[in-house]
Design an enzyme around this catalytic site. Structure first.
Site, PDB file in Angstrom:
ATOM      1  N   SER A 159       0.835  -1.199   0.000  1.00 47.79           N
ATOM      2  CA  SER A 159       0.000   0.000   0.000  1.00 47.79           C
ATOM      3  C   SER A 159       0.876   1.257   0.000  1.00 47.79           C
ATOM      4  O   SER A 159       1.619   1.493  -0.943  1.00 47.79           O
ATOM      5  CB  SER A 159      -0.961  -0.052   1.192  1.00 47.79           C
ATOM      6  OG  SER A 159      -1.989   0.895   1.069  1.00 47.79           O
ATOM      7  N   ASP A 254     -10.570  -3.113  -4.243  1.00 49.00           N
ATOM      8  CA  ASP A 254      -9.591  -2.154  -3.741  1.00 49.00           C
ATOM      9  C   ASP A 254      -9.645  -0.906  -4.614  1.00 49.00           C
ATOM     10  O   ASP A 254      -9.519  -1.009  -5.843  1.00 49.00           O
ATOM     11  CB  ASP A 254      -8.204  -2.794  -3.825  1.00 49.00           C
ATOM     12  CG  ASP A 254      -7.078  -1.916  -3.318  1.00 49.00           C
ATOM     13  OD1 ASP A 254      -7.349  -0.805  -2.832  1.00 49.00           O
ATOM     14  OD2 ASP A 254      -5.918  -2.351  -3.419  1.00 49.00           O
ATOM     15  N   HIS A 284      -8.148  -5.169  -0.161  1.00 46.18           N
ATOM     16  CA  HIS A 284      -6.955  -4.449   0.264  1.00 46.18           C
ATOM     17  C   HIS A 284      -6.589  -4.822   1.702  1.00 46.18           C
ATOM     18  O   HIS A 284      -7.449  -4.907   2.564  1.00 46.18           O
ATOM     19  CB  HIS A 284      -7.199  -2.939   0.166  1.00 46.18           C
ATOM     20  CG  HIS A 284      -5.960  -2.129   0.361  1.00 46.18           C
ATOM     21  ND1 HIS A 284      -5.149  -1.749  -0.680  1.00 46.18           N
ATOM     22  CD2 HIS A 284      -5.384  -1.627   1.484  1.00 46.18           C
ATOM     23  CE1 HIS A 284      -4.137  -1.039  -0.218  1.00 46.18           C
ATOM     24  NE2 HIS A 284      -4.246  -0.967   1.090  1.00 46.18           N
TER      25      HIS A 284
END
Length: 312
Positions: A159, A254, A284
């Site tokens: 991320s 996501d 995610h």
């Protein structure tokens, strides 16, 4: 249309609903750090044993932790992955990503240097970029003392950490950082404008939505002028050619899905060797949810094996 969620992901979302967990964007940032850290005990399996886990400090004082995999000899010069945790540049630390760091070390046979870079909003862009770059430089310069091979360095993260790793790979390509052999990008943030179509598809019912990402951005890079900077939005770099070979994982549920897929496609188009895995039924954050979402370990394993092969 998105593929149906994996049953384990559905079970996770049900648990979140039952616990009444508040959304990050409805909280003060200091509260979100406590909430995120507390989720580790529920969401992650026990951390595996490694040969060594040593807390360090970079010259600037930024904390880091060096993991050496099981089976490695004390004086062996190991390849090393410099790793940045996810959390929107606002939450997360060495402990929230202790399990994946240890697992990657053991599965790849590489050392992992995990970096506790400064967080926003106390330290806005480009503070995290600077700290992560310092860590890569530190691993290279101090390789002998740390038991590392300075010629076999890689970067990775999930991320927001994937954002920092992608940026570091371009900095290394340009000579600002030492040469790298590999970049591991786990559902990375690569475009700060947040205009890709997946933002419009995922607006509710997930741990990360468009609103959550806008909240993170408001803390880390609130000035629109900074979004054009490739150190914030590596997808906007004029050229990706010459960057280290990449492993890119994207997940279907996501808001970051489309930009990650675009980045993998552009790396390939510009001559970078890339392995792109798209998990259409995952959400995610799966990397740090292995206690509930059982396929999580298989994706960590894929990334670790790609790292191992790149360092061979």
């Amino acid at each position: 249309m998105a593929s149906p969620l994996h049953p384990d992901c559905v079970a996770f979302l049900k648990l979140v609903e039952e616990l009444g967990r508040p959304r990050f964007e409805d909280m003060e940032y200091a509260e979100t750090r406590t909430l995120y850290a507390g989720g580790r005990k529920v969401l992650q399996p026990p951390s595996p044993e490694v040969a060594e886990a040593r807390d360090l400090a970079l010259p600037s004082g930024v904390p880091a932790r060096l993991y050496r995999p099981m089976g490695s000899a004390a004086g062996e010069a190991l390849p090393c992955l410099v790793f940045a945790h996810g959390g929107g540049w606002v939450v997360g630390d060495l402990d929230t990503h202790d399990h994946p760091a240890r697992t990657i070390a053991n599965l790849s046979g590489c050392a992992v240097l995990s970096v506790d870079y400064r967080l926003a909003p106390e330290h806005r862009f480009p503070a995290a970029v600077e700290d992560f770059g310092e860590a890569v430089h530190y691993a290279h310069v101090n390789a002998a003392a740390l038991g590392l091979d300075p010629e076999r360095l890689a970067v990775g993260g999930d991320s927001a950490g994937g954002n920092l790793a992608a940026v570091a790979a371009l900095m290394a390509r340009d000579g600002t950082l030492p040469p790298l052999r590999f970049q591991m990008l786990i559902y990375p943030v690569v475009e700060m404008a947040q205009t890709h179509g997946s933002y419009a598809r995922f607006t509710s019912g997930l741990p990360l939505t468009d609103a959550t990402m806008r909240w993170f951005r408001a803390h880390y890079a609130p000035e629109p002028a900074s979004w054009d900077d490739w150190r914030a939005s590596p997808l906007r770099a004029s050229n990706l050619a010459g960057a280290a070979p990449a492993f890119v994982l994207t997940v279907g549920h996501d808001p970051l899905c489309d930009e990650g897929r675009d980045y993998a496609a552009r790396l390939e188009r510009e001559g970078v060797r890339v392995t792109h895995v798209h998990a259409a039924d995952m959400l995610h954050g799966v990397m740090t949810m292995g206690a509930i979402i059982k396929p999580a370990l298989s994706y960590i394993d894929m990334a670790a094996r790609a790292l191992r092969d790149a360092m061979a």
